[in-house]
Design an enzyme around this catalytic site. Structure first.
Site, short mmCIF file in Angstrom:
data_model
loop_
_atom_site.label_atom_id
_atom_site.label_comp_id
_atom_site.label_asym_id
_atom_site.label_seq_id
_atom_site.Cartn_x
_atom_site.Cartn_y
_atom_site.Cartn_z
CB SER A 35 1.17 2.03 -4.35
OG SER A 35 2.22 1.83 -5.31
CG HIS A 86 -2.79 2.59 -1.65
ND1 HIS A 86 -2.09 4.04 -1.95
CD2 HIS A 86 -1.77 1.51 -2.23
CE1 HIS A 86 -1.24 2.96 -1.88
NE2 HIS A 86 -0.64 1.91 -2.14
CD GLU A 96 -3.86 6.90 -0.98
OE1 GLU A 96 -3.80 8.21 -1.08
OE2 GLU A 96 -3.57 6.52 -1.70
CG ASN A 100 2.73 6.31 -2.53
OD1 ASN A 100 3.92 6.04 -1.83
ND2 ASN A 100 2.01 4.63 -2.99
#
Length: 277
Positions: free
Chosen positions: A113, A134, A146, A184
């Site tokens: 992540s 991800h 992702e 993130n």
């Protein structure tokens, strides 16, 4: 093969099997694999109860998942997704081993992540075949994936991963290899700032979450979400951002550090910003 049968790995194995793919679900202990399989079975049973799947569908999906505890079983797989703890040393050890046992054509993907794909790829002899994939939590529900190119990721490898994500019913989004990627890099500073609001006594966790739900139309408040993700994971990602950019805006809140040191990691330990019975 999916390496890691925890919350993320079992979810990835489930959506792959639902897409008709034969899956090896790997973990270091048989009990971990069995726990992952029981999670998948529970998810599928719920779908049967809601008439989204038939019982035959459920059995067919489960028949495509084979448990394993030996990485050497990757000797004839075409694609690996690693979904273990968010720790560079653990991930690079796994990629080194996979690189040694997998066929030359095998694509090695990481569900990281926040960690740099280029650095993970560098421990292998096939950096062009290494990529980030991800998934979002919970994997069977969330549609986004992702896809992160490392410095040397080949175009055809990117295309194959995009096609695979679509086959799994996901929406792939291309992201470059920067700390935290997009999800993130945007989400974690918001969570960190919400924790600062608690730390500084601006408002209670309940009030902060209510503001973000009702004022910003978020389905879940940032502190509830942090508890769900795991406060240890939140802290680790903030440290990756802080180290990767060297910018004080990514400094983890001292209260986050304190909770993690206390073992208050959120829902999985029964205590975080909220108490869970």
């Amino acid at each position: 093969m999916v390496v890691g049968a925890g919350q993320m790995g079992s979810g990835i194995a489930q959506v792959a099997a639902q897409a008709g793919i034969q899956v090896l679900l790997h973990d270091v202990k048989q009990e971990f694999v069995e726990r992952g399989l029981s999670t998948i079975t529970r998810n599928l049973s719920r779908s049967v109860e809601k008439n989204k799947l038939t019982d035959e569908d459920k059995q067919s999906i489960l028949s495509r998942i084979t448990p394993c505890t030996d990485l050497h079983d990757a000797g004839d797989v075409d694609f690996v997704v690693e979904a273990v703890t968010e720790n560079m040393q653990i991930k690079t050890d796994i990629f080194t081993k996979l690189d040694a046992v997998c066929p030359a054509h095998t694509v090695l993907a990481s569900n990281t992540s926040s960690l740099p794909i280029t650095e993970i790829a560098a421990v292998t002899n096939r950096p062009e075949n290494v990529i980030g994939m991800h998934f979002m939590n919970p994997v069977p529900v969330m549609r986004l994936v992702e896809i992160i190119r490392g410095l040397q990721t080949a175009d055809e490898v990117y295309q194959s991963v995009e096609d695979l994500a679509k086959r799994m019913g996901k929406v792939p989004v291309s992201v470059n290899d920067f700390p935290g990627f997009v999800s993130n890099r945007v989400l974690m500073p918001m969570i960190n700032e919400a924790i600062y609001c608690v730390y500084e006594g601006v408002a209670t966790p309940e009030a902060i979450d209510e503001v973000m739900k009702l004022g910003m139309n978020h389905p879940m408040g940032p502190l509830t979400l942090a508890d769900f993700i795991g406060l240890d994971t939140c802290l680790y990602i903030m440290e990756v951002l802080y180290e990767g950019f060297g910018d004080s805006k990514y400094r983890p809140c001292p209260l986050l550090r304190k909770y993690v040191k206390a073992g208050w990691l959120g829902k999985k330990t029964g205590r975080g910003f909220y108490v869970y019975s």
